[in-house]
Motif scaffolding. Structure first.
Motif, PDB file in Angstrom:
ATOM      1  N   LYS A  19      57.999  59.994  10.472  1.00 19.42           N
ATOM      2  CA  LYS A  19      57.501  60.209  11.645  1.00 19.42           C
ATOM      3  C   LYS A  19      56.493  61.259  11.643  1.00 19.42           C
ATOM      4  CE  LYS A  19      62.248  59.529  14.015  1.00 19.42           C
ATOM      5  NZ  LYS A  19      62.361  58.086  14.258  1.00 19.42           N
ATOM      6  N   ALA A  20      55.490  60.656  12.908  1.00 21.00           N
ATOM      7  CA  ALA A  20      54.270  60.924  13.514  1.00 21.00           C
ATOM      8  C   ALA A  20      54.430  62.073  14.134  1.00 21.00           C
ATOM      9  CB  ALA A  20      52.985  59.459  13.859  1.00 21.00           C
ATOM     10  N   GLU A  21      53.789  62.830  14.268  1.00 20.59           N
ATOM     11  CA  GLU A  21      53.637  64.290  15.048  1.00 20.59           C
ATOM     12  C   GLU A  21      54.038  63.738  16.685  1.00 20.59           C
ATOM     13  OE1 GLU A  21      51.579  68.115  15.777  1.00 20.59           O
ATOM     14  OE2 GLU A  21      50.753  66.814  14.880  1.00 20.59           O
ATOM     15  N   HIS A  22      53.421  62.856  16.786  1.00 16.56           N
ATOM     16  CA  HIS A  22      53.543  62.421  19.035  1.00 16.56           C
ATOM     17  C   HIS A  22      55.830  61.491  18.456  1.00 16.56           C
ATOM     18  CE1 HIS A  22      52.490  57.899  17.338  1.00 16.56           C
ATOM     19  NE2 HIS A  22      53.276  57.841  18.056  1.00 16.56           N
ATOM     20  N   GLU A  23      55.875  61.904  17.903  1.00 20.12           N
ATOM     21  CA  GLU A  23      56.884  61.151  17.888  1.00 20.12           C
ATOM     22  C   GLU A  23      58.206  62.191  17.522  1.00 20.12           C
ATOM     23  OE1 GLU A  23      57.275  56.429  15.763  1.00 20.12           O
ATOM     24  OE2 GLU A  23      56.639  58.114  14.277  1.00 20.12           O
ATOM     25  N   ILE A  24      58.306  62.776  16.987  1.00 18.69           N
ATOM     26  CA  ILE A  24      58.827  64.122  16.461  1.00 18.69           C
ATOM     27  C   ILE A  24      58.480  64.994  18.289  1.00 18.69           C
ATOM     28  CG2 ILE A  24      58.741  66.401  15.941  1.00 18.69           C
ATOM     29  CD1 ILE A  24      59.783  64.831  13.456  1.00 18.69           C
ATOM     30  N   TYR A  25      57.355  65.044  18.689  1.00 15.97           N
ATOM     31  CA  TYR A  25      57.191  66.168  19.760  1.00 15.97           C
ATOM     32  C   TYR A  25      58.034  64.925  21.265  1.00 15.97           C
ATOM     33  CZ  TYR A  25      53.530  69.651  19.330  1.00 15.97           C
ATOM     34  OH  TYR A  25      52.892  69.959  19.009  1.00 15.97           O
ATOM     35  N   ALA A  26      58.322  63.645  20.845  1.00 15.37           N
ATOM     36  CA  ALA A  26      59.182  62.834  22.361  1.00 15.37           C
ATOM     37  C   ALA A  26      60.841  63.673  21.555  1.00 15.37           C
ATOM     38  CB  ALA A  26      58.723  61.880  21.733  1.00 15.37           C
ATOM     39  N   ILE A  27      61.117  63.235  21.005  1.00 17.48           N
ATOM     40  CA  ILE A  27      62.337  63.776  19.932  1.00 17.48           C
ATOM     41  C   ILE A  27      62.594  65.401  21.122  1.00 17.48           C
ATOM     42  CG2 ILE A  27      64.407  64.433  18.579  1.00 17.48           C
ATOM     43  CD1 ILE A  27      62.727  62.148  16.858  1.00 17.48           C
ATOM     44  N   LEU A  28      61.518  66.346  20.650  1.00 13.05           N
ATOM     45  CA  LEU A  28      61.832  67.422  20.968  1.00 13.05           C
ATOM     46  C   LEU A  28      61.776  67.770  22.986  1.00 13.05           C
ATOM     47  CD1 LEU A  28      59.367  69.793  18.573  1.00 13.05           C
ATOM     48  CD2 LEU A  28      61.700  69.060  18.832  1.00 13.05           C
ATOM     49  N   HIS A  29      60.908  67.043  22.921  1.00 16.42           N
ATOM     50  CA  HIS A  29      61.181  66.863  24.619  1.00 16.42           C
ATOM     51  C   HIS A  29      62.447  66.405  24.898  1.00 16.42           C
ATOM     52  CE1 HIS A  29      56.890  68.517  25.903  1.00 16.42           C
ATOM     53  NE2 HIS A  29      56.986  68.548  24.640  1.00 16.42           N
ATOM     54  N   ILE A 113      65.777  69.875  13.605  1.00 17.74           N
ATOM     55  CA  ILE A 113      64.373  69.291  13.397  1.00 17.74           C
ATOM     56  C   ILE A 113      63.849  70.914  12.366  1.00 17.74           C
ATOM     57  CG2 ILE A 113      61.900  69.138  13.811  1.00 17.74           C
ATOM     58  CD1 ILE A 113      62.424  67.057  15.814  1.00 17.74           C
ATOM     59  N   LEU A 114      62.982  70.663  11.362  1.00 20.07           N
ATOM     60  CA  LEU A 114      62.969  71.733  11.091  1.00 20.07           C
ATOM     61  C   LEU A 114      61.401  72.252  10.935  1.00 20.07           C
ATOM     62  CD1 LEU A 114      63.843  74.845   9.167  1.00 20.07           C
ATOM     63  CD2 LEU A 114      63.466  73.040   7.350  1.00 20.07           C
ATOM     64  N   HIS A 115      60.592  73.101  11.580  1.00 22.29           N
ATOM     65  CA  HIS A 115      59.273  72.932  11.724  1.00 22.29           C
ATOM     66  C   HIS A 115      58.506  72.413  10.287  1.00 22.29           C
ATOM     67  CE1 HIS A 115      54.926  74.518  12.509  1.00 22.29           C
ATOM     68  NE2 HIS A 115      55.434  74.355  13.685  1.00 22.29           N
ATOM     69  N   ASP A 128      49.239  82.781  30.477  1.00 21.31           N
ATOM     70  CA  ASP A 128      49.830  83.579  31.127  1.00 21.31           C
ATOM     71  C   ASP A 128      50.505  84.627  29.514  1.00 21.31           C
ATOM     72  OD1 ASP A 128      52.050  82.042  30.221  1.00 21.31           O
ATOM     73  OD2 ASP A 128      53.183  81.851  31.390  1.00 21.31           O
ATOM     74  N   GLY A 129      50.487  84.136  28.529  1.00 21.62           N
ATOM     75  CA  GLY A 129      49.921  84.614  27.427  1.00 21.62           C
ATOM     76  C   GLY A 129      51.873  84.469  26.868  1.00 21.62           C
ATOM     77  N   SER A 130      52.249  83.683  27.021  1.00 23.68           N
ATOM     78  CA  SER A 130      53.227  83.029  26.157  1.00 23.68           C
ATOM     79  C   SER A 130      53.477  82.877  24.992  1.00 23.68           C
ATOM     80  CB  SER A 130      54.586  82.294  27.300  1.00 23.68           C
ATOM     81  OG  SER A 130      53.379  81.572  28.047  1.00 23.68           O
ATOM     82  N   GLY A 131      54.335  81.978  24.325  1.00 22.87           N
ATOM     83  CA  GLY A 131      53.415  81.873  23.462  1.00 22.87           C
ATOM     84  C   GLY A 131      54.397  80.066  22.360  1.00 22.87           C
ATOM     85  N   LEU A 132      53.173  79.426  22.163  1.00 29.69           N
ATOM     86  CA  LEU A 132      54.064  78.071  21.878  1.00 29.69           C
ATOM     87  C   LEU A 132      53.879  77.784  20.371  1.00 29.69           C
ATOM     88  CD1 LEU A 132      51.505  75.912  24.519  1.00 29.69           C
ATOM     89  CD2 LEU A 132      54.190  76.615  24.822  1.00 29.69           C
ATOM     90  N   LEU A 133      54.805  77.350  20.689  1.00 28.46           N
ATOM     91  CA  LEU A 133      54.790  76.618  19.128  1.00 28.46           C
ATOM     92  C   LEU A 133      54.067  74.764  18.473  1.00 28.46           C
ATOM     93  CD1 LEU A 133      55.715  77.596  15.921  1.00 28.46           C
ATOM     94  CD2 LEU A 133      57.881  76.277  15.885  1.00 28.46           C
ATOM     95  N   ILE A 134      52.945  75.158  18.201  1.00 30.34           N
ATOM     96  CA  ILE A 134      52.127  73.502  18.007  1.00 30.34           C
ATOM     97  C   ILE A 134      52.579  73.363  16.245  1.00 30.34           C
ATOM     98  CG2 ILE A 134      51.019  74.282  19.443  1.00 30.34           C
ATOM     99  CD1 ILE A 134      49.028  74.812  17.778  1.00 30.34           C
ATOM    100  N   ASP A 135      51.941  71.775  16.491  1.00 29.27           N
ATOM    101  CA  ASP A 135      51.509  71.469  14.618  1.00 29.27           C
ATOM    102  C   ASP A 135      53.209  71.068  13.928  1.00 29.27           C
ATOM    103  OD1 ASP A 135      48.892  71.380  15.498  1.00 29.27           O
ATOM    104  OD2 ASP A 135      48.329  73.182  13.984  1.00 29.27           O
ATOM    105  N   TRP A 136      54.149  70.257  14.729  1.00 24.11           N
ATOM    106  CA  TRP A 136      54.623  69.759  14.216  1.00 24.11           C
ATOM    107  C   TRP A 136      54.637  68.495  13.206  1.00 24.11           C
ATOM    108  CZ3 TRP A 136      59.368  71.948  15.301  1.00 24.11           C
ATOM    109  CH2 TRP A 136      59.874  73.043  16.109  1.00 24.11           C
ATOM    110  N   GLU A 137      52.893  68.371  12.508  1.00 17.46           N
ATOM    111  CA  GLU A 137      52.902  66.767  11.827  1.00 17.46           C
ATOM    112  C   GLU A 137      54.004  67.037  10.344  1.00 17.46           C
ATOM    113  OE1 GLU A 137      49.006  68.060   9.625  1.00 17.46           O
ATOM    114  OE2 GLU A 137      49.318  67.841  11.605  1.00 17.46           O
ATOM    115  N   LEU A 138      54.139  68.285   9.496  1.00 12.54           N
ATOM    116  CA  LEU A 138      55.162  68.151   8.461  1.00 12.54           C
ATOM    117  C   LEU A 138      56.442  68.418   9.264  1.00 12.54           C
ATOM    118  CD1 LEU A 138      52.301  70.769   6.587  1.00 12.54           C
ATOM    119  CD2 LEU A 138      52.557  68.601   6.464  1.00 12.54           C
ATOM    120  N   ALA A 139      56.339  68.730  10.332  1.00 12.29           N
ATOM    121  CA  ALA A 139      58.482  68.553  10.187  1.00 12.29           C
ATOM    122  C   ALA A 139      58.903  67.266   9.936  1.00 12.29           C
ATOM    123  CB  ALA A 139      58.822  68.703  11.899  1.00 12.29           C
TER     124      ALA A 139
END
Length: 193
Positions: A19-29, A113-115, A128-139
Motif C-alpha cells: 500500500k502507498a503511504e497515503h493509503e496507510i494514512y487513510a486507514i489510520l484516520h 498496522i505496524l510502523h 504546541d509541543g506535542s509529537g506526531l508519528l510520521i513516515d508510514w511508508e514502510l508500514a
C-alpha cells in the motif's frame, strides 16, 4: 502544507502488493489514530517509474544484481512540524515520544498496522509541543504474510538488537517498541546537556 516528494519501493515479488503511504494514512484516520498528521492528498507521479531494474538481463551487463523498482511519489499533509531534536525541554521530548507511542499503539491495536521504521526523524514536534508519528511508508498491515522486500527495513541506529543480529527475522511489535527506547536514549545522550 507539507509536501513529501520521494521514491517509493515497489515490490517485484509475486503476489505482493504494498500500500502507498497515503493509503496507510487513510486507514489510520478511518480508525481514529491520534498523533499523526492530517493527510490531504497523495499519489504516484505519472511516468515516474525507475527503469534500471529492466536492464538487469541486458546481454552487455556482466554482473546480474537484484535491482528493485521504485515509483516517484508525492504526499501532502496539512501540518508542518519541527524536528524532534528542536525540543525545548526534556519534558517536551518525553511527551513527544509518548505521543508517538500512543499513535503507534492505536495503529497496532485498532488498525492492525505496524510502523516498522521508528526513528528520531519520524517523530516531529507541533507548534504546541506535542509529537506526531510520521513516515508510514514502510508500514505493514498485520494480515499481510511474508516479506515484501529482499532487504531489511528501518533506520539501523534505532532498530532492535534482535533485528540487527538476525537479518531474516520478521519485524514485530517488540522490535518497534525497542526502537522507541533507542530514540529516547539517543536523543537524551546527543541533545540533553
Amino acid at each position: 502544507i507539507y509536501m513529501k516528494d520521494t521514491w517509493r519501493f515497489l515490490s517485484d515479488l509475486p503476489d505482493v502488493e504494498m500500500k502507498a503511504e497515503h493509503e496507510i494514512y487513510a486507514i489510520l484516520h478511518e480508525h481514529g489514530t491520534p498523533n499523526i498528521p492530517e493527510h490531504v492528498a497523495g499519489g504516484d507521479v505519472d511516468g515516474g517509474r525507475t527503469q534500471a531494474q529492466d536492464l538487469v538481463d541486458a546481454p552487455w551487463l556482466c554482473v546480474k544484481p537484484r535491482i528493485s523498482p521504485y515509483q516517484h511519489y508525492r504526499l501532502v499533509h496539512r501540518i508542518v512540524g519541527r524536528p524532534l531534536f528542536k525540543f525545548e525541554c526534556t519534558k517536551q521530548l518525553v511527551t513527544a515520544v509518548f505521543d508517538a507511542l500512543q499513535a503507534h499503539s492505536h495503529a497496532f491495536t485498532s488498525a492492525k498496522i505496524l510502523h516498522r521504521d521508528i526513528s528520531a526523524g519520524n517523530i516531529i514536534l507541533t507548534d504546541d509541543g506535542s509529537g506526531l508519528l510520521i513516515d508510514w511508508e514502510l508500514a505493514k498491515l498485520m494480515n499481510e504474510a511474508g516479506s515484501r522486500r529482499p532487504d531489511r527495513t528501518g533506520t539501523w541506529q534505532f532498530m532492535s538488537a534482535n533485528l540487527l543480529q538476525h537479518p531474516g527475522k520478521m519485524h514485530t511489535l517488540t522490535d518497534d517498541l525497542e526502537s522507541f527506547l533507542h530514540v529516547l536514549g539517543w536523543m537524551m545522550l546527543r541533545y540533553v546537556p
